[in-house]
Design a protein around this motif. Structure first.
Motif, PDB file in Angstrom:
ATOM      1  N   MET A   1       0.855  -1.194   0.000  1.00  0.00           N
ATOM      2  CA  MET A   1       0.000   0.000   0.000  1.00  0.00           C
ATOM      3  C   MET A   1       0.893   1.248   0.000  1.00  0.00           C
ATOM      4  O   MET A   1       1.871   1.314   0.724  1.00  0.00           O
ATOM      5  CB  MET A   1      -0.909  -0.008   1.239  1.00  0.00           C
ATOM      6  CG  MET A   1      -1.939   1.120   1.266  1.00  0.00           C
ATOM      7  SD  MET A   1      -3.004   1.037   2.739  1.00  0.00           S
ATOM      8  CE  MET A   1      -3.951  -0.434   2.386  1.00  0.00           C
ATOM      9  N   THR A   2       0.535   2.193  -0.846  1.00  0.00           N
ATOM     10  CA  THR A   2       1.334   3.412  -0.960  1.00  0.00           C
ATOM     11  C   THR A   2       1.191   4.285   0.280  1.00  0.00           C
ATOM     12  O   THR A   2       0.079   4.573   0.714  1.00  0.00           O
ATOM     13  CB  THR A   2       0.880   4.216  -2.195  1.00  0.00           C
ATOM     14  OG1 THR A   2       0.992   3.384  -3.353  1.00  0.00           O
ATOM     15  CG2 THR A   2       1.735   5.453  -2.369  1.00  0.00           C
ATOM     16  N   THR A  22      -7.245   7.717   2.817  1.00  0.00           N
ATOM     17  CA  THR A  22      -7.386   6.316   3.238  1.00  0.00           C
ATOM     18  C   THR A  22      -8.477   5.625   2.415  1.00  0.00           C
ATOM     19  O   THR A  22      -8.325   4.472   1.992  1.00  0.00           O
ATOM     20  CB  THR A  22      -7.711   6.229   4.732  1.00  0.00           C
ATOM     21  OG1 THR A  22      -6.650   6.842   5.477  1.00  0.00           O
ATOM     22  CG2 THR A  22      -7.855   4.787   5.181  1.00  0.00           C
ATOM     23  N   ALA A  23      -9.575   6.358   2.175  1.00  0.00           N
ATOM     24  CA  ALA A  23     -10.666   5.793   1.382  1.00  0.00           C
ATOM     25  C   ALA A  23     -10.224   5.494  -0.048  1.00  0.00           C
ATOM     26  O   ALA A  23     -10.798   4.629  -0.717  1.00  0.00           O
ATOM     27  CB  ALA A  23     -11.845   6.759   1.364  1.00  0.00           C
ATOM     28  N   GLU A  24      -9.191   6.202  -0.513  1.00  0.00           N
ATOM     29  CA  GLU A  24      -8.674   5.967  -1.866  1.00  0.00           C
ATOM     30  C   GLU A  24      -7.635   4.848  -1.899  1.00  0.00           C
ATOM     31  O   GLU A  24      -7.051   4.558  -2.945  1.00  0.00           O
ATOM     32  CB  GLU A  24      -8.046   7.245  -2.419  1.00  0.00           C
ATOM     33  CG  GLU A  24      -9.052   8.351  -2.696  1.00  0.00           C
ATOM     34  CD  GLU A  24     -10.007   7.998  -3.830  1.00  0.00           C
ATOM     35  OE1 GLU A  24      -9.551   7.370  -4.794  1.00  0.00           O
ATOM     36  OE2 GLU A  24     -11.194   8.330  -3.723  1.00  0.00           O
ATOM     37  N   GLY A  25      -7.378   4.241  -0.734  1.00  0.00           N
ATOM     38  CA  GLY A  25      -6.477   3.093  -0.705  1.00  0.00           C
ATOM     39  C   GLY A  25      -5.054   3.400  -0.294  1.00  0.00           C
ATOM     40  O   GLY A  25      -4.186   2.519  -0.372  1.00  0.00           O
ATOM     41  N   TYR A  26      -4.802   4.644   0.160  1.00  0.00           N
ATOM     42  CA  TYR A  26      -3.455   4.989   0.600  1.00  0.00           C
ATOM     43  C   TYR A  26      -3.294   4.706   2.093  1.00  0.00           C
ATOM     44  O   TYR A  26      -4.257   4.756   2.861  1.00  0.00           O
ATOM     45  CB  TYR A  26      -3.167   6.477   0.347  1.00  0.00           C
ATOM     46  CG  TYR A  26      -3.176   6.864  -1.111  1.00  0.00           C
ATOM     47  CD1 TYR A  26      -2.156   6.451  -1.963  1.00  0.00           C
ATOM     48  CD2 TYR A  26      -4.203   7.642  -1.644  1.00  0.00           C
ATOM     49  CE1 TYR A  26      -2.162   6.807  -3.300  1.00  0.00           C
ATOM     50  CE2 TYR A  26      -4.216   8.005  -2.984  1.00  0.00           C
ATOM     51  CZ  TYR A  26      -3.191   7.584  -3.808  1.00  0.00           C
ATOM     52  OH  TYR A  26      -3.200   7.919  -5.141  1.00  0.00           O
ATOM     53  N   ARG A  27      -2.065   4.434   2.483  1.00  0.00           N
ATOM     54  CA  ARG A  27      -1.720   4.337   3.907  1.00  0.00           C
ATOM     55  C   ARG A  27      -1.260   5.715   4.356  1.00  0.00           C
ATOM     56  O   ARG A  27      -0.272   6.227   3.829  1.00  0.00           O
ATOM     57  CB  ARG A  27      -0.605   3.298   4.105  1.00  0.00           C
ATOM     58  CG  ARG A  27      -0.054   3.233   5.523  1.00  0.00           C
ATOM     59  CD  ARG A  27       0.964   2.100   5.654  1.00  0.00           C
ATOM     60  NE  ARG A  27       1.971   2.127   4.593  1.00  0.00           N
ATOM     61  CZ  ARG A  27       3.059   2.895   4.633  1.00  0.00           C
ATOM     62  NH1 ARG A  27       3.276   3.669   5.673  1.00  0.00           N
ATOM     63  NH2 ARG A  27       3.926   2.877   3.631  1.00  0.00           N
ATOM     64  N   ARG A 114      -1.473  11.522  -7.848  1.00  0.00           N
ATOM     65  CA  ARG A 114      -1.220  10.440  -8.820  1.00  0.00           C
ATOM     66  C   ARG A 114      -0.111  10.826  -9.775  1.00  0.00           C
ATOM     67  O   ARG A 114       0.748  10.004 -10.126  1.00  0.00           O
ATOM     68  CB  ARG A 114      -2.504  10.121  -9.590  1.00  0.00           C
ATOM     69  CG  ARG A 114      -3.562   9.370  -8.771  1.00  0.00           C
ATOM     70  CD  ARG A 114      -4.638   8.789  -9.682  1.00  0.00           C
ATOM     71  NE  ARG A 114      -5.405   9.816 -10.369  1.00  0.00           N
ATOM     72  CZ  ARG A 114      -6.506  10.376  -9.880  1.00  0.00           C
ATOM     73  NH1 ARG A 114      -6.987   9.998  -8.716  1.00  0.00           N
ATOM     74  NH2 ARG A 114      -7.156  11.299 -10.573  1.00  0.00           N
TER      75      ARG A 114
END
Length: 229
Positions: A1-2, A22-27, A114
């Motif tokens: 996880m980024t 966090t909801a977008e998948g980042y740590r 991004r």
């Protein structure tokens, strides 16, 4: 996880950024003061750093300068309420890779992140000089030129040139340039992009009898690798 380090002291904005990213998948690691932010950033354990400027303890300019002086090349996106051109230039001169003025759109923030992550993944964030043909821009020293001849650019002109240099031979929509170079508070149309492209051509193309910045009618602009005759 980024992993993303967010250094933001605003009691509403900081947690909101953490929830959104966090909801977008980042740590996401959130810290609220400059001293701790610098300590955490120097660990090198983050893919990108989102950095406020007005922080308790140590401001964002000093943090960014310290990171670059230490040789850390992690991309830095500065967030600030200061929207003047000179403020933006100061942020970039200290080594930040991008600059976003509050209030900002979460859509634009995610797009900027991004873009930084793509550049970092391909190694371009570590190479300070972008080059197409003999046209170049050094994003660290904020210098630009063609071949061995340097020319002076305003912060906006420099930002547009680097935007085009990152995507050679690809038509870039005016809207994309507007999103990348202007802050979200700007409500004017894309005509301002045409004005700056015109001044950029007068410095980067006309004195060298080249036409590397092409107009893609009804769309935007494309940078082609043409050199001085």
């Amino acid at each position: 996880m980024t992993g993303i380090l967010v250094v933001e002291d605003d009691p509403q904005l900081g947690p909101a950024l953490r929830r959104g990213l966090t909801a977008e998948g980042y740590r996401v690691e959130l810290v609220r003061d400059g001293t701790t932010g610098l300590e955490r950033a120097l660990t090198g354990g983050h893919a990108v750093i989102v950095l406020d400027i007005m922080l308790p303890g140590l401001n964002g300019y000093r943090i960014c300068s310290a990171l670059r002086a230490a040789g850390l090349t992690t991309p830095v996106l500065m967030l600030t309420a200061k929207g003047g051109e000179y403020d933006e230039a100061e942020g970039l001169d200290t080594g930040a890779d991008d600059y976003l003025v509050k209030p900002f759109s979460s859509v634009v923030l995610l797009a900027r992140l991004r873009a930084l992550l793509r550049r970092s993944a391909t190694g371009t964030a570590d190479r300070s000089v972008l080059r197409v043909g003999d046209l170049w821009a050094d994003v660290t020293s904020r210098r630009a030129g063609r071949g061995d001849v340097e020319f002076a650019l305003t912060p906006k002109e420099f930002a547009i040139l680097t935007c085009l240099l990152r995507t050679p031979d690809r038509p870039v929509p005016k809207e994309e340039i507007l999103d990348e170079v202007w802050d979200p508070a700007y409500t004017g149309g894309t005509a301002i992009v045409e004005v700056y492209i015109s001044t950029l051509r007068k410095k980067a193309d006309a004195p060298f009898a080249t036409h590397s910045i092409e107009t893609v009618r009804g769309y935007g602009y494309r940078l082609t690798p043409r050199e001085r005759p």
